[in-house]
Write a protein that holds these residues in place. Structure first.
Motif, PDB file in Angstrom:
ATOM      1  N   GLY A  84      -1.282   7.298 -35.042  1.00  0.00           N
ATOM      2  CA  GLY A  84      -2.402   7.536 -35.941  1.00  0.00           C
ATOM      3  C   GLY A  84      -3.103   8.832 -35.617  1.00  0.00           C
ATOM      4  O   GLY A  84      -3.132   9.272 -34.470  1.00  0.00           O
ATOM      5  N   VAL A  85      -3.646   9.450 -36.638  1.00  0.00           N
ATOM      6  CA  VAL A  85      -4.426  10.675 -36.464  1.00  0.00           C
ATOM      7  C   VAL A  85      -5.658  10.590 -37.362  1.00  0.00           C
ATOM      8  O   VAL A  85      -5.604  10.017 -38.452  1.00  0.00           O
ATOM      9  CB  VAL A  85      -3.577  11.936 -36.773  1.00  0.00           C
ATOM     10  CG1 VAL A  85      -3.149  11.975 -38.224  1.00  0.00           C
ATOM     11  CG2 VAL A  85      -4.298  13.196 -36.382  1.00  0.00           C
ATOM     12  N   ALA A  86      -6.771  11.119 -36.873  1.00  0.00           N
ATOM     13  CA  ALA A  86      -8.014  11.082 -37.647  1.00  0.00           C
ATOM     14  C   ALA A  86      -8.860  12.287 -37.275  1.00  0.00           C
ATOM     15  O   ALA A  86      -8.655  12.910 -36.232  1.00  0.00           O
ATOM     16  CB  ALA A  86      -8.785   9.797 -37.351  1.00  0.00           C
ATOM     17  N   ILE A  87      -9.800  12.593 -38.125  1.00  0.00           N
ATOM     18  CA  ILE A  87     -10.789  13.636 -37.865  1.00  0.00           C
ATOM     19  C   ILE A  87     -12.160  12.981 -37.987  1.00  0.00           C
ATOM     20  O   ILE A  87     -12.472  12.345 -38.997  1.00  0.00           O
ATOM     21  CB  ILE A  87     -10.654  14.803 -38.850  1.00  0.00           C
ATOM     22  CG1 ILE A  87      -9.271  15.446 -38.697  1.00  0.00           C
ATOM     23  CG2 ILE A  87     -11.763  15.819 -38.636  1.00  0.00           C
ATOM     24  CD1 ILE A  87      -8.970  16.535 -39.690  1.00  0.00           C
ATOM     25  N   ASP A  88     -12.975  13.109 -36.936  1.00  0.00           N
ATOM     26  CA  ASP A  88     -14.292  12.480 -36.957  1.00  0.00           C
ATOM     27  C   ASP A  88     -15.320  13.405 -37.629  1.00  0.00           C
ATOM     28  O   ASP A  88     -14.985  14.524 -38.022  1.00  0.00           O
ATOM     29  CB  ASP A  88     -14.705  12.055 -35.545  1.00  0.00           C
ATOM     30  CG  ASP A  88     -14.994  13.205 -34.600  1.00  0.00           C
ATOM     31  OD1 ASP A  88     -15.113  14.365 -35.043  1.00  0.00           O
ATOM     32  OD2 ASP A  88     -15.115  12.940 -33.382  1.00  0.00           O
ATOM     33  N   PRO A  89     -16.562  12.959 -37.785  1.00  0.00           N
ATOM     34  CA  PRO A  89     -17.578  13.760 -38.481  1.00  0.00           C
ATOM     35  C   PRO A  89     -17.881  15.114 -37.814  1.00  0.00           C
ATOM     36  O   PRO A  89     -18.385  16.023 -38.462  1.00  0.00           O
ATOM     37  CB  PRO A  89     -18.815  12.861 -38.466  1.00  0.00           C
ATOM     38  CG  PRO A  89     -18.274  11.473 -38.390  1.00  0.00           C
ATOM     39  CD  PRO A  89     -17.049  11.592 -37.529  1.00  0.00           C
ATOM     40  N   GLN A  90     -17.574  15.248 -36.521  1.00  0.00           N
ATOM     41  CA  GLN A  90     -17.786  16.518 -35.821  1.00  0.00           C
ATOM     42  C   GLN A  90     -16.533  17.396 -35.855  1.00  0.00           C
ATOM     43  O   GLN A  90     -16.441  18.386 -35.141  1.00  0.00           O
ATOM     44  CB  GLN A  90     -18.191  16.260 -34.364  1.00  0.00           C
ATOM     45  CG  GLN A  90     -19.568  15.651 -34.199  1.00  0.00           C
ATOM     46  CD  GLN A  90     -19.580  14.163 -34.515  1.00  0.00           C
ATOM     47  OE1 GLN A  90     -18.631  13.438 -34.240  1.00  0.00           O
ATOM     48  NE2 GLN A  90     -20.672  13.708 -35.116  1.00  0.00           N
ATOM     49  N   ASP A  91     -15.552  17.037 -36.676  1.00  0.00           N
ATOM     50  CA  ASP A  91     -14.284  17.745 -36.830  1.00  0.00           C
ATOM     51  C   ASP A  91     -13.381  17.695 -35.602  1.00  0.00           C
ATOM     52  O   ASP A  91     -12.471  18.498 -35.447  1.00  0.00           O
ATOM     53  CB  ASP A  91     -14.480  19.206 -37.258  1.00  0.00           C
ATOM     54  CG  ASP A  91     -14.940  19.312 -38.703  1.00  0.00           C
ATOM     55  OD1 ASP A  91     -14.610  18.399 -39.490  1.00  0.00           O
ATOM     56  OD2 ASP A  91     -15.608  20.292 -39.047  1.00  0.00           O
ATOM     57  N   ASN A  92     -13.613  16.748 -34.681  1.00  0.00           N
ATOM     58  CA  ASN A  92     -12.693  16.522 -33.581  1.00  0.00           C
ATOM     59  C   ASN A  92     -11.435  15.852 -34.124  1.00  0.00           C
ATOM     60  O   ASN A  92     -11.509  15.039 -35.052  1.00  0.00           O
ATOM     61  CB  ASN A  92     -13.305  15.619 -32.507  1.00  0.00           C
ATOM     62  CG  ASN A  92     -14.523  16.244 -31.861  1.00  0.00           C
ATOM     63  OD1 ASN A  92     -14.462  17.360 -31.384  1.00  0.00           O
ATOM     64  ND2 ASN A  92     -15.621  15.521 -31.857  1.00  0.00           N
ATOM     65  N   ILE A  93     -10.296  16.178 -33.551  1.00  0.00           N
ATOM     66  CA  ILE A  93      -9.033  15.567 -33.943  1.00  0.00           C
ATOM     67  C   ILE A  93      -8.709  14.468 -32.948  1.00  0.00           C
ATOM     68  O   ILE A  93      -8.723  14.693 -31.731  1.00  0.00           O
ATOM     69  CB  ILE A  93      -7.907  16.613 -33.969  1.00  0.00           C
ATOM     70  CG1 ILE A  93      -8.243  17.716 -34.960  1.00  0.00           C
ATOM     71  CG2 ILE A  93      -6.571  15.950 -34.300  1.00  0.00           C
ATOM     72  CD1 ILE A  93      -7.347  18.929 -34.853  1.00  0.00           C
ATOM     73  N   LEU A  94      -8.444  13.282 -33.440  1.00  0.00           N
ATOM     74  CA  LEU A  94      -8.111  12.136 -32.607  1.00  0.00           C
ATOM     75  C   LEU A  94      -6.681  11.705 -32.892  1.00  0.00           C
ATOM     76  O   LEU A  94      -6.280  11.616 -34.059  1.00  0.00           O
ATOM     77  CB  LEU A  94      -9.078  10.982 -32.891  1.00  0.00           C
ATOM     78  CG  LEU A  94     -10.538  11.381 -32.687  1.00  0.00           C
ATOM     79  CD1 LEU A  94     -11.415  10.726 -33.719  1.00  0.00           C
ATOM     80  CD2 LEU A  94     -10.964  11.071 -31.296  1.00  0.00           C
ATOM     81  N   LEU A  95      -5.918  11.462 -31.842  1.00  0.00           N
ATOM     82  CA  LEU A  95      -4.519  11.082 -31.976  1.00  0.00           C
ATOM     83  C   LEU A  95      -4.233   9.915 -31.060  1.00  0.00           C
ATOM     84  O   LEU A  95      -4.676   9.885 -29.912  1.00  0.00           O
ATOM     85  CB  LEU A  95      -3.614  12.261 -31.599  1.00  0.00           C
ATOM     86  CG  LEU A  95      -2.115  12.019 -31.581  1.00  0.00           C
ATOM     87  CD1 LEU A  95      -1.596  11.769 -32.996  1.00  0.00           C
ATOM     88  CD2 LEU A  95      -1.397  13.202 -30.950  1.00  0.00           C
ATOM     89  N   THR A  96      -3.504   8.936 -31.560  1.00  0.00           N
ATOM     90  CA  THR A  96      -3.056   7.822 -30.742  1.00  0.00           C
ATOM     91  C   THR A  96      -1.551   7.687 -30.892  1.00  0.00           C
ATOM     92  O   THR A  96      -0.980   8.053 -31.917  1.00  0.00           O
ATOM     93  CB  THR A  96      -3.767   6.508 -31.119  1.00  0.00           C
ATOM     94  OG1 THR A  96      -3.350   5.480 -30.223  1.00  0.00           O
ATOM     95  CG2 THR A  96      -3.470   6.100 -32.532  1.00  0.00           C
ATOM     96  N   GLY A  97      -0.921   7.190 -29.855  1.00  0.00           N
ATOM     97  CA  GLY A  97       0.526   7.040 -29.886  1.00  0.00           C
ATOM     98  C   GLY A  97       1.034   6.324 -28.665  1.00  0.00           C
ATOM     99  O   GLY A  97       0.267   5.755 -27.885  1.00  0.00           O
ATOM    100  N   GLY A  98       2.325   6.361 -28.492  1.00  0.00           N
ATOM    101  CA  GLY A  98       2.963   5.727 -27.351  1.00  0.00           C
ATOM    102  C   GLY A  98       4.032   6.633 -26.766  1.00  0.00           C
ATOM    103  O   GLY A  98       4.499   7.564 -27.416  1.00  0.00           O
ATOM    104  N   PHE A  99       4.406   6.362 -25.532  1.00  0.00           N
ATOM    105  CA  PHE A  99       5.454   7.145 -24.889  1.00  0.00           C
ATOM    106  C   PHE A  99       6.052   6.361 -23.741  1.00  0.00           C
ATOM    107  O   PHE A  99       5.452   5.427 -23.216  1.00  0.00           O
ATOM    108  CB  PHE A  99       4.904   8.482 -24.376  1.00  0.00           C
ATOM    109  CG  PHE A  99       4.011   8.373 -23.170  1.00  0.00           C
ATOM    110  CD1 PHE A  99       4.496   8.640 -21.904  1.00  0.00           C
ATOM    111  CD2 PHE A  99       2.684   7.997 -23.306  1.00  0.00           C
ATOM    112  CE1 PHE A  99       3.682   8.532 -20.785  1.00  0.00           C
ATOM    113  CE2 PHE A  99       1.862   7.890 -22.204  1.00  0.00           C
ATOM    114  CZ  PHE A  99       2.361   8.161 -20.940  1.00  0.00           C
ATOM    115  N   TYR A 100       7.253   6.711 -23.382  1.00  0.00           N
ATOM    116  CA  TYR A 100       7.826   6.251 -22.124  1.00  0.00           C
ATOM    117  C   TYR A 100       8.437   7.441 -21.430  1.00  0.00           C
ATOM    118  O   TYR A 100       8.734   8.461 -22.062  1.00  0.00           O
ATOM    119  CB  TYR A 100       8.833   5.114 -22.328  1.00  0.00           C
ATOM    120  CG  TYR A 100      10.025   5.439 -23.177  1.00  0.00           C
ATOM    121  CD1 TYR A 100      11.175   6.000 -22.630  1.00  0.00           C
ATOM    122  CD2 TYR A 100      10.016   5.174 -24.544  1.00  0.00           C
ATOM    123  CE1 TYR A 100      12.274   6.299 -23.406  1.00  0.00           C
ATOM    124  CE2 TYR A 100      11.114   5.455 -25.333  1.00  0.00           C
ATOM    125  CZ  TYR A 100      12.235   6.018 -24.760  1.00  0.00           C
ATOM    126  OH  TYR A 100      13.310   6.306 -25.536  1.00  0.00           O
ATOM    127  N   GLY A 101       8.545   7.360 -20.121  1.00  0.00           N
ATOM    128  CA  GLY A 101       8.950   8.527 -19.354  1.00  0.00           C
ATOM    129  C   GLY A 101       7.733   9.393 -19.119  1.00  0.00           C
ATOM    130  O   GLY A 101       6.779   8.971 -18.473  1.00  0.00           O
TER     131      GLY A 101
END
Length: 68
Positions: A24-41
């Motif tokens: 998921g990706v989003a932009i908050d009211p202060q124009d910060n970019i937020l990213l969530t995800g997963g990984f291995y390794g």
């Protein structure tokens, strides 16, 4: 509505990208970019190397925030 400006895929040290997922990706009211995800390794986010808890055998999650 904002348009796409920039993309970058950060492969891990072995140049493998199969173990990295953006959920998921989003932009908050202060124009910060937020990213969530997963990984291995391993994964590199904003110059920081992260290693999954069990190395290559399990998937961990991440949440990242970039300021404008």
């Amino acid at each position: 509505m904002r348009s796409h400006v920039y993309s970058l895929l950060q492969p891990d040290a072995d140049e493998k990208t199969l173990g990295q997922y953006g959920y998921g990706v989003a932009i908050d009211p202060q124009d910060n970019i937020l990213l969530t995800g997963g990984f291995y390794g391993s994964i590199e986010i904003a110059g920081k190397d992260l290693l999954s808890n069990e190395g290559d055998s399990t998937t961990d999650v991440f949440v990242a925030k970039w300021k404008p």
